[in-house]
Enzyme design. Sequence first.
Site, PDB file in Angstrom:
ATOM      1  N   TYR A 183       0.415  -1.636   0.115  1.00 57.34           N
ATOM      2  CA  TYR A 183       0.332   0.104  -0.351  1.00 57.34           C
ATOM      3  C   TYR A 183       0.700   1.356   0.287  1.00 57.34           C
ATOM      4  O   TYR A 183      -0.133   2.883  -0.405  1.00 57.34           O
ATOM      5  CB  TYR A 183      -0.790  -0.027   1.013  1.00 57.34           C
ATOM      6  CG  TYR A 183      -2.186  -1.017   1.038  1.00 57.34           C
ATOM      7  CD1 TYR A 183      -1.848  -2.001   0.660  1.00 57.34           C
ATOM      8  CD2 TYR A 183      -3.519  -0.116   1.531  1.00 57.34           C
ATOM      9  CE1 TYR A 183      -3.432  -2.857   0.571  1.00 57.34           C
ATOM     10  CE2 TYR A 183      -4.208  -0.607   1.023  1.00 57.34           C
ATOM     11  CZ  TYR A 183      -4.270  -2.387   0.985  1.00 57.34           C
ATOM     12  OH  TYR A 183      -5.304  -3.185   0.680  1.00 57.34           O
TER      13      TYR A 183
ATOM     14  N   LYS B  63       2.694 -13.843   6.515  1.00 56.53           N
ATOM     15  CA  LYS B  63       2.243 -14.890   5.083  1.00 56.53           C
ATOM     16  C   LYS B  63       4.105 -15.045   5.016  1.00 56.53           C
ATOM     17  O   LYS B  63       4.706 -15.002   4.216  1.00 56.53           O
ATOM     18  CB  LYS B  63       1.966 -14.398   4.563  1.00 56.53           C
ATOM     19  CG  LYS B  63       1.198 -15.237   3.106  1.00 56.53           C
ATOM     20  CD  LYS B  63       0.370 -16.454   3.206  1.00 56.53           C
ATOM     21  CE  LYS B  63      -0.094 -17.811   1.988  1.00 56.53           C
ATOM     22  NZ  LYS B  63      -0.097 -18.356   2.538  1.00 56.53           N
TER      23      LYS B  63
ATOM     24  N   ASP C 127      -3.505 -17.114   5.528  1.00 54.80           N
ATOM     25  CA  ASP C 127      -4.339 -18.367   4.510  1.00 54.80           C
ATOM     26  C   ASP C 127      -5.376 -18.717   5.880  1.00 54.80           C
ATOM     27  O   ASP C 127      -6.815 -18.963   5.641  1.00 54.80           O
ATOM     28  CB  ASP C 127      -3.909 -18.625   3.733  1.00 54.80           C
ATOM     29  CG  ASP C 127      -2.931 -19.430   3.789  1.00 54.80           C
ATOM     30  OD1 ASP C 127      -2.305 -19.774   2.483  1.00 54.80           O
ATOM     31  OD2 ASP C 127      -2.853 -19.639   4.894  1.00 54.80           O
TER      32      ASP C 127
ATOM     33  N   ASP D  79      -6.287  -5.511   5.582  1.00 54.85           N
ATOM     34  CA  ASP D  79      -7.664  -4.740   4.753  1.00 54.85           C
ATOM     35  C   ASP D  79      -8.432  -6.014   4.955  1.00 54.85           C
ATOM     36  O   ASP D  79      -9.621  -5.439   4.922  1.00 54.85           O
ATOM     37  CB  ASP D  79      -7.079  -4.901   3.465  1.00 54.85           C
ATOM     38  CG  ASP D  79      -7.383  -3.364   2.669  1.00 54.85           C
ATOM     39  OD1 ASP D  79      -8.937  -3.024   3.262  1.00 54.85           O
ATOM     40  OD2 ASP D  79      -7.188  -2.600   2.009  1.00 54.85           O
TER      41      ASP D  79
END
Length: 398
Positions: A147, A214, A263, A287
């Site tokens: 971002y 992640k 995930d 987000d």
Amino acid sequence: MSERITMSPDGVLAVPDEPIIPYIEGDGIGVDIWPAAQVVMDTAAAKYGKKIAWKEVLAGEKAFSMTGDWLPEETLEAFRTYLIGIKGPLTTPIGGGIRSLNVALRKALDLYVCLRPVRWFKGVPSPVRHPEKVDMVIFRENTEDVYAGYEVQAGTPEEKKLAGFLREEFGWPIRENSGIGIKPISEEGSKRLIRAAVRYAVEHGRSSVTMVHKGNIQKYTEGAFRSWGYELVREEMSDVAVGWDDCSGVPGNRVLVKDTIADITLQQVLTRPDEFDVIATMNLNGDYLSDALAAQVGGIGIAPGGNINYETGHGIFEATHGTAPKYAGQDKMNPSSLLLSGVLMFEYLGWTEAAADIVAALESTIADKIVTYDFARLMEGAREVRCSEFAAELCRRI
Ligand code: NAP
């Protein structure tokens, strides 16, 4: 007499009984939800002898039509000066110079925490079987990650230069005509975010902080976020918190800091939401996670948000939904997202009793099925009221 909120050198907010608080009404449905939220905040504050000296500042369409500027410098200056403010939704100008007014405000004040509490109110329609088990507070890093805006477009001279450099210097076989984005995750940015999350957990009696990442794939960015988090807890916060590996999952009376892969987290927040309490994560994961969680407890009409820099004291609290322009001026929309952002602001100011009164009024009003159209259409036997009537009902109960 109205006064400024200030921050003492030792990092404590000094909040007068009549603080000056800048607000942005917001575009679209801002004309409906702002007055509704304001009257409820005023009523709750007055009960405890407080009065907010609201100071309107301009941004978005209203600013553009009055000044020719989407985000006037005076608005930024007001937030800088008065430290804490609140805003309704803003139209993102299409084709304008500013990508997003919200992002511009966050950047200007280095509001590095995006705070998104997610909890269920009894009676709110939810797509899951046990929404009452959802009570999480997300700390989303607001300034880094993909971002940050460091992107080059495929086929441009900038892309050719960057791709050429990566091929030559790193041996990375980037394909011709690729869009490329850079994902910076720094030690400083990660640690200040996780520090804020752990402090919040300690101050609010929460039992755990889960770092969502992640890192199994993105080792040097998301994996580093995780490692820096555990390092921080070990080196700086071991009196109040402990990492999973340092206590085999048994933290005693300290806050347990653990981590999960992004995930699987999106599954587990659905299947076992009660295992999550405070969540600390980077910008993109945050987000996705905040909107997915908001859906579990009734959607964006009710999800609040705050953007905070705990070191400078600056905070801007905001509705998380958009301007819903097709409904503007109809006195129809749900003011709860903006109002609950006001509750977050009150808690940040230390006005916890007034905040609790607003929450209690919301709980009982929704439980009595007195709701705006968005909930009424999903609830059996509801009494649908206008935005202003909903606010009046909350005031009556406060
Ligand atoms: P949106 O304004 O959030 O509206 C999408 C839908 O969400 C609405 O049509 C409505 O659903 C529901 N909704 C939103 N707010 C609600 C409320 N207070 N009460 C009840 N229902 C509510 O999203 P959008 O149409 O994609 O975006 C419109 C504009 O807002 C764009 O210019 C966008 O850039 C901007 N935006 C601003 C912010 C911000 O300032 N923080 C955030 C997101 C988007 P139904 O039609 O099903 O009733």
